[in-house]
Design a protein around this motif. Structure first.
Motif, PDB file in Angstrom:
ATOM      1  N   GLU A   1       0.847  -1.203   0.000  1.00 46.61           N
ATOM      2  CA  GLU A   1       0.000   0.000   0.000  1.00 46.61           C
ATOM      3  C   GLU A   1       0.888   1.261   0.000  1.00 46.61           C
TER       4      GLU A   1
ATOM      5  N   TYR B   1       1.642   6.465  -7.147  1.00 48.78           N
ATOM      6  CA  TYR B   1       0.720   7.553  -7.471  1.00 48.78           C
ATOM      7  C   TYR B   1       1.394   8.932  -7.356  1.00 48.78           C
TER       8      TYR B   1
ATOM      9  N   GLN C   1      -4.999  10.353  -4.333  1.00 48.33           N
ATOM     10  CA  GLN C   1      -4.974   8.893  -4.405  1.00 48.33           C
ATOM     11  C   GLN C   1      -3.818   8.360  -3.547  1.00 48.33           C
TER      12      GLN C   1
ATOM     13  N   HIS D   1      -4.762   3.421   3.624  1.00 43.93           N
ATOM     14  CA  HIS D   1      -4.939   1.964   3.539  1.00 43.93           C
ATOM     15  C   HIS D   1      -3.787   1.259   4.276  1.00 43.93           C
TER      16      HIS D   1
ATOM     17  N   HIS E   1      -2.824  -1.239 -11.951  1.00 42.22           N
ATOM     18  CA  HIS E   1      -2.256  -1.353 -10.606  1.00 42.22           C
ATOM     19  C   HIS E   1      -3.353  -1.739  -9.608  1.00 42.22           C
TER      20      HIS E   1
ATOM     21  N   VAL F   1      -3.803  -4.889  -7.003  1.00 42.14           N
ATOM     22  CA  VAL F   1      -4.089  -4.766  -5.564  1.00 42.14           C
ATOM     23  C   VAL F   1      -5.290  -5.645  -5.203  1.00 42.14           C
TER      24      VAL F   1
ATOM     25  N   GLU G   1     -12.323   1.575  -5.823  1.00 41.41           N
ATOM     26  CA  GLU G   1     -11.084   1.994  -6.484  1.00 41.41           C
ATOM     27  C   GLU G   1     -11.123   1.651  -7.978  1.00 41.41           C
TER      28      GLU G   1
HETATM   29 FE1  OFO Z   1      -5.008   0.640  -1.612  1.00 40.31          FE
HETATM   30  O1  OFO Z   1      -6.115   0.576  -3.027  1.00 40.31           O
HETATM   31 FE2  OFO Z   1      -5.427   1.513  -4.401  1.00 40.31          FE
HETATM   32  O2  OFO Z   1      -3.856   0.645  -4.518  1.00 40.31           O
END
Ligand code: OFO
Length: 159
Positions: A15, A22, A44, A51, A91, A95, A128
């Protein structure tokens, strides 16, 4: 640490790596003068750190100490704007796959508290992926035309 808690710690690090990716995307679009897109990716990145924090809080709450690992250097060139958002979507799909695996492992290990904690991430990943899918749909219609890009940039500046 158990196999499951090790995997949770790994996702904690992933995370943080997501945030790093990002931020790199934010830099990439900012350099091209798109401050709204950059704002979107910076927000983001902040969400990714939230997270990550949820995972470390969880580990502490079960008396496990999270470990920070080395974060790989992110990509610095993402192609055109549509391709940049597509890379972000890919991406997120990665995840989701990782979260699903973690969830399955928690069920296998009969770790109900972990399963309950991971449910939040399952739901979050639906959001997401939806965010990026919707943006890509709009970008594909815009087809890299500056008029459309500036309108979307303006919109994402207020995210
Ligand atoms: Fe943590 O959800 Fe986006 O990578």
């Amino acid at each position: 640490m158990s196999k499951l808690n090790d995997a949770i710690n790994e996702q904690y690090n992933y995370e943080i790596e997501s945030a790093y990716i990002y931020v790199s995307m934010a830099h990439y679009v900012e350099e091209k003068g798109m401050s709204g897109f950059a704002n979107f990716f910076k927000k983001q990145a902040k969400e990714e750190l939230e997270h990550a924090a949820k995972f470390s809080d969880y580990l502490f709450s079960i008396d496990e100490k999270p470990t920070l690992e080395q974060i790989p250097q992110p990509q610095t060139d993402f192609g055109n704007f549509t391709e940049t958002f597509k890379a972000a979507y890919e991406h997120e799909k990665e995840v989701t796959a990782r979260i699903n695996k973690l969830y399955d492992l928690s069920v296998e290990e009969n770790d109900h508290k972990a399963t309950s904690m991971l449910q939040w991430y399952i739901d979050e990943q639906v959001e997401e992926e939806d965010t990026f899918r919707t943006l890509i749909e709009q970008l594909e219609r815009i087809n890299e035309s500056w008029a459309g890009l500036y309108l979307l940039d303006e919109k994402l500046g207020h995210r």
